[in-house]
Motif scaffolding. Structure first.
Motif, mmCIF file in Angstrom:
data_model
loop_
_atom_site.group_PDB
_atom_site.id
_atom_site.type_symbol
_atom_site.label_atom_id
_atom_site.label_comp_id
_atom_site.label_asym_id
_atom_site.label_seq_id
_atom_site.Cartn_x
_atom_site.Cartn_y
_atom_site.Cartn_z
ATOM 1 N N ARG A 198 0.828 -1.211 0.000
ATOM 2 C CA ARG A 198 0.000 0.000 0.000
ATOM 3 C C ARG A 198 0.863 1.263 0.000
ATOM 4 N NH1 ARG A 198 -5.268 -0.862 0.477
ATOM 5 N NH2 ARG A 198 -5.995 -2.903 1.214
ATOM 6 N N ARG A 199 1.983 1.229 0.706
ATOM 7 C CA ARG A 199 2.893 2.390 0.667
ATOM 8 C C ARG A 199 3.453 2.590 -0.743
ATOM 9 N NH1 ARG A 199 4.390 0.440 5.843
ATOM 10 N NH2 ARG A 199 6.152 -0.723 4.977
ATOM 11 N N ALA A 200 3.780 1.491 -1.409
ATOM 12 C CA ALA A 200 4.268 1.592 -2.788
ATOM 13 C C ALA A 200 3.191 2.160 -3.705
ATOM 14 C CB ALA A 200 4.720 0.216 -3.279
ATOM 15 N N ALA A 201 1.939 1.759 -3.495
ATOM 16 C CA ALA A 201 0.838 2.295 -4.296
ATOM 17 C C ALA A 201 0.693 3.798 -4.080
ATOM 18 C CB ALA A 201 -0.460 1.573 -3.930
ATOM 19 N N ALA A 202 0.865 4.256 -2.831
ATOM 20 C CA ALA A 202 0.782 5.690 -2.549
ATOM 21 C C ALA A 202 1.898 6.448 -3.259
ATOM 22 C CB ALA A 202 0.862 5.927 -1.039
ATOM 23 N N ARG A 203 3.083 5.850 -3.317
ATOM 24 C CA ARG A 203 4.189 6.501 -4.038
ATOM 25 C C ARG A 203 3.899 6.575 -5.530
ATOM 26 N NH1 ARG A 203 8.638 3.186 -0.624
ATOM 27 N NH2 ARG A 203 8.726 4.559 1.191
ATOM 28 N N MET A 204 3.283 5.546 -6.078
ATOM 29 C CA MET A 204 2.902 5.578 -7.490
ATOM 30 C C MET A 204 1.904 6.710 -7.748
ATOM 31 S SD MET A 204 4.296 3.300 -9.533
ATOM 32 C CE MET A 204 5.830 3.749 -8.755
ATOM 33 N N ALA A 205 0.942 6.880 -6.846
ATOM 34 C CA ALA A 205 -0.041 7.952 -7.007
ATOM 35 C C ALA A 205 0.642 9.313 -6.938
ATOM 36 C CB ALA A 205 -1.119 7.841 -5.926
ATOM 37 N N GLY A 206 1.586 9.468 -6.017
ATOM 38 C CA GLY A 206 2.323 10.729 -5.930
ATOM 39 C C GLY A 206 3.138 10.997 -7.179
ATOM 40 N N ALA A 207 3.757 9.931 -7.718
ATOM 41 C CA ALA A 207 4.538 10.089 -8.952
ATOM 42 C C ALA A 207 3.638 10.507 -10.109
ATOM 43 C CB ALA A 207 5.251 8.778 -9.283
ATOM 44 N N ALA A 208 2.437 9.935 -10.170
ATOM 45 C CA ALA A 208 1.503 10.304 -11.239
ATOM 46 C C ALA A 208 1.141 11.782 -11.156
ATOM 47 C CB ALA A 208 0.245 9.440 -11.140
#
Length: 493
Positions: free
Chosen positions: A18-28
């Motif tokens: 879930r932390r990795a998913a949050a980083r992906m959203a921030g990168a987007a």
């Protein structure tokens, strides 16, 4: 087959996903912001105006026009690429969130309900048995002891079935219930500990229940030798089968599998060696460096016996109490003359693995000896911590039951860079021998089965397994090798 721990890839935790998913959203979001900046930059690239300019300016504008157009196109392309990358990050983030949900719900609801029912089903009878006093506790100890169950033969408690029919029913039950044995032992342990809190001494679960049953085994006068001390004797060649040491006594083990095969030779039922025999091997490398390997077999008597390789010691080890097996190993090491800077590798099966793990977890042992490595096969080690920097390899199968007697499954073993647990479901194997072993506690628990598990794990090329196995194997072989054999007995101080 599943591998837990070790360097590199390991089991997935949903919070990390879930932390990795949050980083992906921030990168987007960042990529979309960059795309807006690029689009704005393309609008700023205006061709130099020609109105009111002299002829020289017009010539310069004509010369700059192609470059300006190219920059404008590049800015638009960059904006499109950034938007595409942002959409890709959004997709990856969504997939990570979906993966986290799948990991969190990986165990089907039916399995979770069945596991909870088994825990409750063993907890309540254990509370009742514990409330009945010693007689009830002895019953729980006998019925719940996987080592004793592993020695039952067809025709015992058959309930009217023929031996063949009972064997088939027992094999089917073993295959079906093996994945839930950790819940069964945990429930029984909680129940016994709750019924006898004074004897449990604040411990809960399997450790608490084992502590209560260990107390009963020590105090009940009819359960065997209750001598408080341990005597260790170095065996002479004439004390060994055929009056000589095994052929491997003067050669190093070139692999972890070979070391485990040598542990198998320390069972009286297999080779005729005296009961409770351990081997201490001195290995001198080509550079003159000395290391030691200790080979420790498992339980050789279900009920308390005249030696510490019995069911009483099993209980004491799971409970974390003082026990005779670790005391015997320490006496053997002291007699062998192990130096403080000479690494000691412990290789144990069943009880031998618990005793070896218990030694590594003790601060006093680590201060006296330099710990080289630990290998366990078919041992409940989920409650034992190991020192950082020490390579540890745990081999388990759910069908053997013994590894789960601490109330922990292999997935619950401690996971570090140095500690690797390899667990293999025999019933899911495509090998006929494995499937047959899945319905037999002795076969599932045998060293041969665990050696095959390690063969398959190393053959798969999993870097976690090969890395820790190679680190251990380098300490097992040498130029000059000598082996001493020791027998342990219960005795008065």
């Amino acid at each position: 087959m599943t591998v837990f721990g070790g360097a590199g890839a390991t089991s997935v935790e949903s919070d990390s996903v879930r932390r990795a998913a949050a980083r992906m959203a921030g990168a987007a979001q960042d990529l979309r912001a960059a795309a807006v900046r690029c689009a704005a930059a393309s609008a700023d690239l205006v061709l130099p105006g020609a109105v009111g300019r002299p002829a020289a300016a017009l010539d310069q504008a004509a010369w700059l026009a192609p470059a300006a157009l190219a920059l404008e196109a590049a800015a638009r392309d960059a904006a499109r690429c950034l938007v595409a990358r942002a959409e890709l990050c959004d997709l990856l983030g969504w997939r990570l969130l979906r993966a986290a949900g799948l990991y969190e719900d990986a165990e089907p609801t039916a399995e979770r309900v069945l596991g909870a029912a088994i825990t409750a089903g063993t907890f309540i009878p254990a509370v009742v048995a514990g409330s009945l006093g010693w007689a009830g506790l002895v019953g729980v100890g006998i019925l719940g002891g996987a080592e004793l169950a592993g020695r039952l033969r067809a025709g015992v408690l058959t309930g009217g079935l023929s031996p063949a029919g009972f064997g088939l029913a027992a094999a089917t039950a073993t295959r079906g219930l093996a994945p839930y044995s950790d819940e069964a032992f945990a429930g029984a342990g909680h129940g016994v500990a709750l019924a006898q809190p004074g004897l449990a001494q604040g411990r809960t679960g399997a450790a608490g229940g084992a502590g209560v049953l260990a107390h009963v085994a020590r105090e009940a006068p009819l359960l065997g030798n209750d001598a408080p001390g341990i005597r260790v004797t170095r065996l002479a060649p004439e004390d060994l089968p055929d009056g000589a040491a095994p052929a491997w006594a003067d050669t190093g083990a070139w692999s972890v599998q070979e070391a485990l095969a040598r542990v198998d030779d320390l069972y009286p039922s297999r080779t005729g060696v005296p009961a409770a025999t351990v081997a201490v091997q001195k290995v001198t490398g080509a550079d003159g460096a000395v290391s030691w390997t200790v080979l420790v077999p498992g339980t050789q008597a279900a009920l308390p016996a005249d030696h510490p390789w019995d069911g009483r010691t099993d209980l004491e080890l799971v409970a974390g109490d003082a026990d005779g097996a670790t005391a015997a190993i320490e006496q053997a090491l002291a007699d062998s003359g192990v130096g403080p800077d000479e690494p000691v590798t412990l290789v144990g099966h069943s009880l031998g693995g618990i005793a070896a793990g218990a030694l590594l977890a003790r601060a006093g042992f680590a201060e006296r000896y330099r710990i080289g490595a630990l290998v366990t096969a078919g041992s409940p080690t989920g409650l034992l911590a190991t020192p950082p920097g020490v390579p540890v390899l745990n081999l388990e199968t759910p069908e053997e039951l013994v590894s789960n007697t601490d109330g922990r499954s292999a997935a619950e073993n401690p996971r570090t860079r140095d500690r690797v647990t390899v667990v293999r479901s025999l019933r899911d194997s495509d090998h006929a021998g494995d499937r047959a072993a899945s319905g037999s506690l002795p076969q599932a628990h045998s060293i041969a089965t665990h050696i095959r598990t390690l063969d398959l794990a190393t053959g798969s090329g999993d870097p976690r397994v090969t890395e820790v196995a190679d680190r251990i194997a380098v300490r097992l072989d040498g130029r000059v090798v000598s082996t001493s054999f020791y027998r342990a007995e219960r005795a008065d101080p």
